[in-house]
Scaffold this active site. Structure first.
Site, PDB file in Angstrom:
ATOM      1  N   THR A  27      64.141 -54.837  18.364  1.00  0.00           N
ATOM      2  CA  THR A  27      64.324 -55.278  19.745  1.00  0.00           C
ATOM      3  C   THR A  27      64.793 -54.127  20.622  1.00  0.00           C
ATOM      4  O   THR A  27      65.463 -53.214  20.157  1.00  0.00           O
ATOM      5  CB  THR A  27      65.351 -56.427  19.843  1.00  0.00           C
ATOM      6  OG1 THR A  27      66.602 -56.001  19.314  1.00  0.00           O
ATOM      7  CG2 THR A  27      64.862 -57.668  19.119  1.00  0.00           C
ATOM      8  N   GLU A  79      67.567 -59.219  24.512  1.00  0.00           N
ATOM      9  CA  GLU A  79      66.913 -58.441  23.471  1.00  0.00           C
ATOM     10  C   GLU A  79      65.425 -58.750  23.481  1.00  0.00           C
ATOM     11  O   GLU A  79      65.020 -59.881  23.247  1.00  0.00           O
ATOM     12  CB  GLU A  79      67.517 -58.780  22.117  1.00  0.00           C
ATOM     13  CG  GLU A  79      69.012 -58.480  22.062  1.00  0.00           C
ATOM     14  CD  GLU A  79      69.652 -58.981  20.803  1.00  0.00           C
ATOM     15  OE1 GLU A  79      69.782 -58.201  19.851  1.00  0.00           O
ATOM     16  OE2 GLU A  79      70.020 -60.182  20.788  1.00  0.00           O
TER      17      GLU A  79
END
Length: 173
Positions: A27, A79
Site C-alpha cells: 500500500t 492506504e
C-alpha cells in the site's frame, strides 16, 4: 456519500510496512495532511477508484480509510493499493487518486489469519468486481480526468470546483 467522487493528492510516505509484509498487499500511504482534510461524510471503510503516481499511467485502486482496529492504530490512515505490479517502491513520489465508489465499512478481526482470509483476496477482488457491477460509464471516465494530466511544477494549479483535497507539490515539501 455526497463527496464521491473524491479527488486527493499527496506524497507517498512510509507506513507501518504491514501491507506488503503481513497482508501481501503493498500500500501507498498518504501523509496526515491529506487524511486530515477528508470530508466528514467520507466514512471509514474500503473504497475503489483510480490512481496515478507522479502523473504517470492511471490504474485501478482499492483504498482503506480508517483506524485499522486489528492493529489498534491511534491515527486514521489512507492506504492505497494500486492494482498494478511495480518493480520498486515509490516513497516520495506524488500519488493522485480519485475515489469513485464505496465497497464496505471498516472491520475489526479476532486474528491475523481471519483478516488475511478477508482482506487479501476479498477486498482486491471486490474492487475489481465493483468496476463491473457498480461502475457507471461516468465512474470509468474519471480515468481520463484532467486531474491526472501532468502539470508543470512551476505553474500554480487553478482551484477546483469539485470536492477535492489538492496538495500541490509546493504544499507537500
Amino acid at each position: 456519500m455526497k463527496s464521491l467522487p473524491y479527488f486527493c493528492r499527496g506524497e507517498v510516505i512510509r507506513g507501518f510496512g504491514r501491507g506488503s509484509k503481513e497482508l501481501g498487499i503493498p500500500t501507498a500511504n498518504f501523509p496526515d495532511s491529506v487524511v486530515d482534510n477528508l470530508p466528514a461524510d467520507i466514512s471509514t471503510g474500503i473504497y475503489y477508484g483510480w490512481a496515478s503516481l507522479s502523473n504517470g499511467d492511471v490504474y485501478k485502486m482499492v483504498m482503506s480509510i480508517g483506524w485499522n482496529p486489528y492493529y489498534k492504530n491511534t491515527k486514521k490512515s489512507m492506504e492505497t493499493h494500486v492494482i498494478h505490479t511495480f518493480k520498486e517502491d515509490f516513497y516520495g513520489e506524488i500519488l493522485s487518486v480519485v475515489m469513485v465508489g464505496y465497497i464496505r465499512p471498516e472491520r475489526s478481526y479476532d486474528s491475523l489469519g481471519k483478516m488475511l482470509i478477508s482482506v487479501r483476496p476479498y477486498d482486491v477482488i471486490e474492487a475489481k468486481v465493483s468496476w463491473t457491477t457498480q461502475s457507471t460509464p461516468q465512474k470509468k471516465l474519471f480515468k481520463e480526468d484532467n486531474f491526472f494530466t501532468p502539470v508543470a511544477p512551476s505553474l500554480p494549479s487553478a482551484p477546483s470546483a469539485r470536492p477535492t483535497t489538492l496538495n500541490s507539490i509546493t504544499d507537500i515539501t
